[in-house]
Design a protein around this motif. Structure first.
Motif, PDB file in Angstrom:
ATOM      1  N   SER A 160      -7.370   4.063   0.336  1.00 33.87           N
ATOM      2  CA  SER A 160      -6.622   3.949  -0.777  1.00 33.87           C
ATOM      3  C   SER A 160      -5.611   2.959  -0.289  1.00 33.87           C
ATOM      4  O   SER A 160      -4.599   3.186   0.295  1.00 33.87           O
ATOM      5  N   SER A 210      -2.684   0.228  -2.126  1.00 41.05           N
ATOM      6  CA  SER A 210      -1.861   0.004  -3.223  1.00 41.05           C
ATOM      7  C   SER A 210      -1.086  -1.127  -2.975  1.00 41.05           C
ATOM      8  O   SER A 210       0.154  -1.263  -3.370  1.00 41.05           O
ATOM      9  N   ALA A 253      -5.627  -0.364  -5.801  1.00 41.51           N
ATOM     10  CA  ALA A 253      -4.712  -0.413  -7.159  1.00 41.51           C
ATOM     11  C   ALA A 253      -4.920  -2.065  -7.451  1.00 41.51           C
ATOM     12  O   ALA A 253      -4.760  -3.019  -6.929  1.00 41.51           O
ATOM     13  N   SER A 254      -5.268  -1.992  -8.903  1.00 40.76           N
ATOM     14  CA  SER A 254      -5.226  -3.310  -9.666  1.00 40.76           C
ATOM     15  C   SER A 254      -3.878  -4.137  -9.826  1.00 40.76           C
ATOM     16  O   SER A 254      -4.045  -5.048 -10.499  1.00 40.76           O
ATOM     17  N   ASP A 277       0.443  -4.458 -11.015  1.00 42.73           N
ATOM     18  CA  ASP A 277       1.272  -3.825 -11.916  1.00 42.73           C
ATOM     19  C   ASP A 277       1.981  -4.761 -12.772  1.00 42.73           C
ATOM     20  O   ASP A 277       3.125  -4.692 -13.437  1.00 42.73           O
ATOM     21  N   ALA A 330      -8.034  -5.898  -4.789  1.00 42.72           N
ATOM     22  CA  ALA A 330      -8.709  -5.388  -5.845  1.00 42.72           C
ATOM     23  C   ALA A 330      -9.847  -6.060  -6.591  1.00 42.72           C
ATOM     24  O   ALA A 330     -10.888  -5.449  -6.794  1.00 42.72           O
ATOM     25  N   GLY A 334      -4.209   1.714 -13.899  1.00 44.57           N
ATOM     26  CA  GLY A 334      -3.496   3.013 -13.855  1.00 44.57           C
ATOM     27  C   GLY A 334      -3.210   3.538 -15.272  1.00 44.57           C
ATOM     28  O   GLY A 334      -3.310   2.528 -16.162  1.00 44.57           O
ATOM     29  N   THR A 337      -0.533  -2.186 -16.003  1.00 46.30           N
ATOM     30  CA  THR A 337      -1.763  -2.121 -15.120  1.00 46.30           C
ATOM     31  C   THR A 337      -2.643  -3.316 -15.022  1.00 46.30           C
ATOM     32  O   THR A 337      -2.565  -4.058 -16.053  1.00 46.30           O
ATOM     33  N   SER A 395      -9.901   3.806 -13.952  1.00 41.99           N
ATOM     34  CA  SER A 395      -8.540   3.767 -14.128  1.00 41.99           C
ATOM     35  C   SER A 395      -8.160   5.365 -13.804  1.00 41.99           C
ATOM     36  O   SER A 395      -9.081   6.215 -13.877  1.00 41.99           O
ATOM     37  N   ALA A 422      -1.255   7.174 -12.969  1.00 38.29           N
ATOM     38  CA  ALA A 422      -0.563   6.364 -12.193  1.00 38.29           C
ATOM     39  C   ALA A 422       1.147   6.531 -12.717  1.00 38.29           C
ATOM     40  O   ALA A 422       1.791   5.776 -12.035  1.00 38.29           O
TER      41      ALA A 422
END
Length: 188
Positions: A23, A25, A59-60, A62, A80, A90, A122, A156, A159
């Motif tokens: 994972s 981020s 994670a795509s 913020d 991503a 998220g 997201t 998704s 998040a």
């Protein structure tokens, strides 16, 4: 980021049976990455997925569709956008009095268009680098904005307001934690 990917590969070689999922981020707008770094990270992700048979979730971002943090400049987050990764957007989950899911929506807070500070929402959009994978050329994915490039996110997950236990205290991730007068972290 290149060094982080190498560390993941090295750790997996030394502990081959330790897990099957990675994972990640972190990321940057595709335009902010050098081609050399993108190639190196892409090779690492391919090695993890194709040789080590691991799943790599990334994670795509913020900053909504503007990972460059310039509002109006459409850009997505790498890695991503890498076709060998699973891009994860998220959501915000709302529950009712009975602790049942009442609603779940993509998280966003586009309140300050002058500065993202990882709060516009997201990440998602169309890659400028990677071609559309064959599995994205399907009904429900293909739409009037499709341009032959990879679309993110793929999936998704919740998040916002997630419980974490860190350094002996419970707190929330994805939302600013507040301190109770007792000094303990509390939910926002």
């Amino acid at each position: 980021m290149v060094n982080d990917m190498q560390q993941i590969l090295d750790d997996n070689v030394n502990n081959a049976n330790s897990g099957g999922t990675v994972s990640i981020s972190l990321g940057a707008a595709e335009s902010e990455m050098s081609q050399q770094d993108m190639r190196a990270i892409d090779q690492s992700i391919r090695q993890l997925t194709q040789v080590e048979h691991m799943n790599v979730f990334v994670a795509s971002g913020d900053c909504g569709a503007f990972t460059s943090q310039n509002y109006g400049d459409l850009s997505v987050s790498f890695p991503a956008s890498d076709p060998s990764s699973v891009a994860v957007g998220g959501t915000v989950l709302q529950i009712d009095q009975g602790q049942n899911r009442a609603s779940e929506t993509a998280w966003s807070d586009g309140s300050n268009q002058g500065s993202c500070k990882n709060r516009w929402g997201t990440g998602g959009g169309l890659s400028r680098v990677f071609s559309e994978p064959s599995w994205q050329n399907q009904a429900g994915v293909k739409n009037n904005l499709s341009n032959g490039k990879r679309q993110i996110p793929d999936v998704s997950a919740v998040a916002y307001g997630l419980a974490v236990y860190y350094q002996g205290q419970w707190g929330a991730v994805g939302a600013p934690a507040r301190h109770h007068p007792s000094g303990q972290l509390e939910w926002p």
